[in-house]
Design a protein around this motif. Structure first.
Motif, PDB file in Angstrom:
ATOM      1  N   VAL A  54       0.847  -1.190   0.000  1.00 45.82           N
ATOM      2  CA  VAL A  54       0.000   0.000   0.000  1.00 45.82           C
ATOM      3  C   VAL A  54       0.884   1.242   0.000  1.00 45.82           C
ATOM      4  O   VAL A  54       1.750   1.405   0.863  1.00 45.82           O
ATOM      5  CB  VAL A  54      -0.953   0.008   1.219  1.00 45.82           C
ATOM      6  N   LYS A  56      -0.780   4.426  -0.590  1.00 44.68           N
ATOM      7  CA  LYS A  56      -1.672   5.466  -0.067  1.00 44.68           C
ATOM      8  C   LYS A  56      -3.013   4.826   0.260  1.00 44.68           C
ATOM      9  O   LYS A  56      -3.502   3.984  -0.493  1.00 44.68           O
ATOM     10  CB  LYS A  56      -1.864   6.561  -1.123  1.00 44.68           C
ATOM     11  N   GLY A  57      -3.626   5.233   1.375  1.00 46.29           N
ATOM     12  CA  GLY A  57      -4.930   4.697   1.747  1.00 46.29           C
ATOM     13  C   GLY A  57      -4.811   3.429   2.565  1.00 46.29           C
ATOM     14  O   GLY A  57      -3.781   3.177   3.203  1.00 46.29           O
ATOM     15  N   GLU A  58      -5.853   2.643   2.524  1.00 49.48           N
ATOM     16  CA  GLU A  58      -5.930   1.411   3.320  1.00 49.48           C
ATOM     17  C   GLU A  58      -6.753   0.388   2.551  1.00 49.48           C
ATOM     18  O   GLU A  58      -7.748   0.745   1.922  1.00 49.48           O
ATOM     19  CB  GLU A  58      -6.600   1.727   4.651  1.00 49.48           C
ATOM     20  N   ASP A  60      -8.281  -3.864   2.722  1.00 48.31           N
ATOM     21  CA  ASP A  60      -8.455  -5.151   3.392  1.00 48.31           C
ATOM     22  C   ASP A  60      -8.253  -6.236   2.343  1.00 48.31           C
ATOM     23  O   ASP A  60      -8.801  -6.140   1.244  1.00 48.31           O
ATOM     24  CB  ASP A  60      -9.868  -5.295   3.967  1.00 48.31           C
ATOM     25  N   THR A  69      -5.640  -6.298   7.117  1.00 48.60           N
ATOM     26  CA  THR A  69      -5.770  -4.875   6.817  1.00 48.60           C
ATOM     27  C   THR A  69      -4.379  -4.284   6.613  1.00 48.60           C
ATOM     28  O   THR A  69      -3.479  -4.506   7.437  1.00 48.60           O
ATOM     29  CB  THR A  69      -6.498  -4.146   7.958  1.00 48.60           C
ATOM     30  N   LEU A  70      -4.219  -3.554   5.507  1.00 51.75           N
ATOM     31  CA  LEU A  70      -2.934  -2.949   5.163  1.00 51.75           C
ATOM     32  C   LEU A  70      -3.066  -1.432   5.108  1.00 51.75           C
ATOM     33  O   LEU A  70      -3.998  -0.905   4.495  1.00 51.75           O
ATOM     34  CB  LEU A  70      -2.453  -3.452   3.806  1.00 51.75           C
ATOM     35  N   LYS A  71      -2.110  -0.745   5.708  1.00 49.92           N
ATOM     36  CA  LYS A  71      -2.025   0.715   5.704  1.00 49.92           C
ATOM     37  C   LYS A  71      -0.791   1.115   4.911  1.00 49.92           C
ATOM     38  O   LYS A  71       0.023   0.257   4.546  1.00 49.92           O
ATOM     39  CB  LYS A  71      -1.971   1.222   7.138  1.00 49.92           C
ATOM     40  N   PRO A  72      -0.602   2.413   4.638  1.00 49.48           N
ATOM     41  CA  PRO A  72       0.566   2.848   3.858  1.00 49.48           C
ATOM     42  C   PRO A  72       1.877   2.296   4.411  1.00 49.48           C
ATOM     43  O   PRO A  72       2.112   2.307   5.628  1.00 49.48           O
ATOM     44  CB  PRO A  72       0.516   4.372   3.964  1.00 49.48           C
ATOM     45  N   GLU A  74       2.697  -0.825   4.327  1.00 44.66           N
ATOM     46  CA  GLU A  74       2.560  -2.229   4.698  1.00 44.66           C
ATOM     47  C   GLU A  74       2.313  -3.086   3.467  1.00 44.66           C
ATOM     48  O   GLU A  74       1.701  -2.634   2.492  1.00 44.66           O
ATOM     49  CB  GLU A  74       1.420  -2.408   5.703  1.00 44.66           C
ATOM     50  N   ALA A  88     -11.278  -1.853  -0.785  1.00 46.63           N
ATOM     51  CA  ALA A  88     -10.855  -0.524  -0.335  1.00 46.63           C
ATOM     52  C   ALA A  88     -12.103   0.316  -0.111  1.00 46.63           C
ATOM     53  O   ALA A  88     -12.863   0.561  -1.048  1.00 46.63           O
ATOM     54  CB  ALA A  88      -9.947   0.126  -1.370  1.00 46.63           C
ATOM     55  N   ALA A  92      -7.478   3.860  -2.761  1.00 46.93           N
ATOM     56  CA  ALA A  92      -6.140   3.530  -2.270  1.00 46.93           C
ATOM     57  C   ALA A  92      -5.237   3.298  -3.467  1.00 46.93           C
ATOM     58  O   ALA A  92      -5.703   2.984  -4.571  1.00 46.93           O
ATOM     59  CB  ALA A  92      -6.192   2.286  -1.380  1.00 46.93           C
TER      60      ALA A  92
END
Length: 117
Positions: A54, A56-58, A60, A69-72, A74, A88, A92
């Protein structure tokens, strides 16, 4: 030798969702950026793992037994043959790495056309 590749610049060049764009290749693999929003389809890749990073954004990554769940910054690798569904809730941006020609849906008949930018 090529110049540096600005991923934000590449992502600003298109608006389509779930339609990966190849920005580089190496060792028989496509390095791609993609904009995603909403739910993709449940699918698997019988011959390859599926790499998600990722930017930008988040997002699943729904698996049949859990959700990752992945965040920037990750990343997650879905093992080959494991059914999954990326989701999303808001737009994202992702970096994907796959062997050249791997269909994003796991099925060449329904996959997004591979575009190089």
């Amino acid at each position: 030798m090529s110049d540096a590749i600005n991923l934000a610049e590449k992502l600003s060049a298109f608006d389509e969702k779930w339609s990966p764009r190849t920005v580089a290749t190496f060792n028989g693999h496509d390095v791609m950026v993609v904009k995603v929003e909403g739910e993709f389809k449940w699918h698997s890749h019988p011959d390859t793992d599926d790499f998600f990073l990722v930017l930008k954004g988040e997002i699943d990554i729904q698996l049949r037994d859990r959700t990752v769940t992945l965040k920037p910054g990750e990343m997650f690798v879905v093992p080959k043959d494991v059914e999954h569904c990326p989701v999303a809730r808001k737009e994202a941006h992702l970096l994907l790495i796959e062997p050249m020609g791997t269909p994003n849906t796991g099925d060449a008949a329904t996959a997004a056309k591979r575009t190089v930018i």
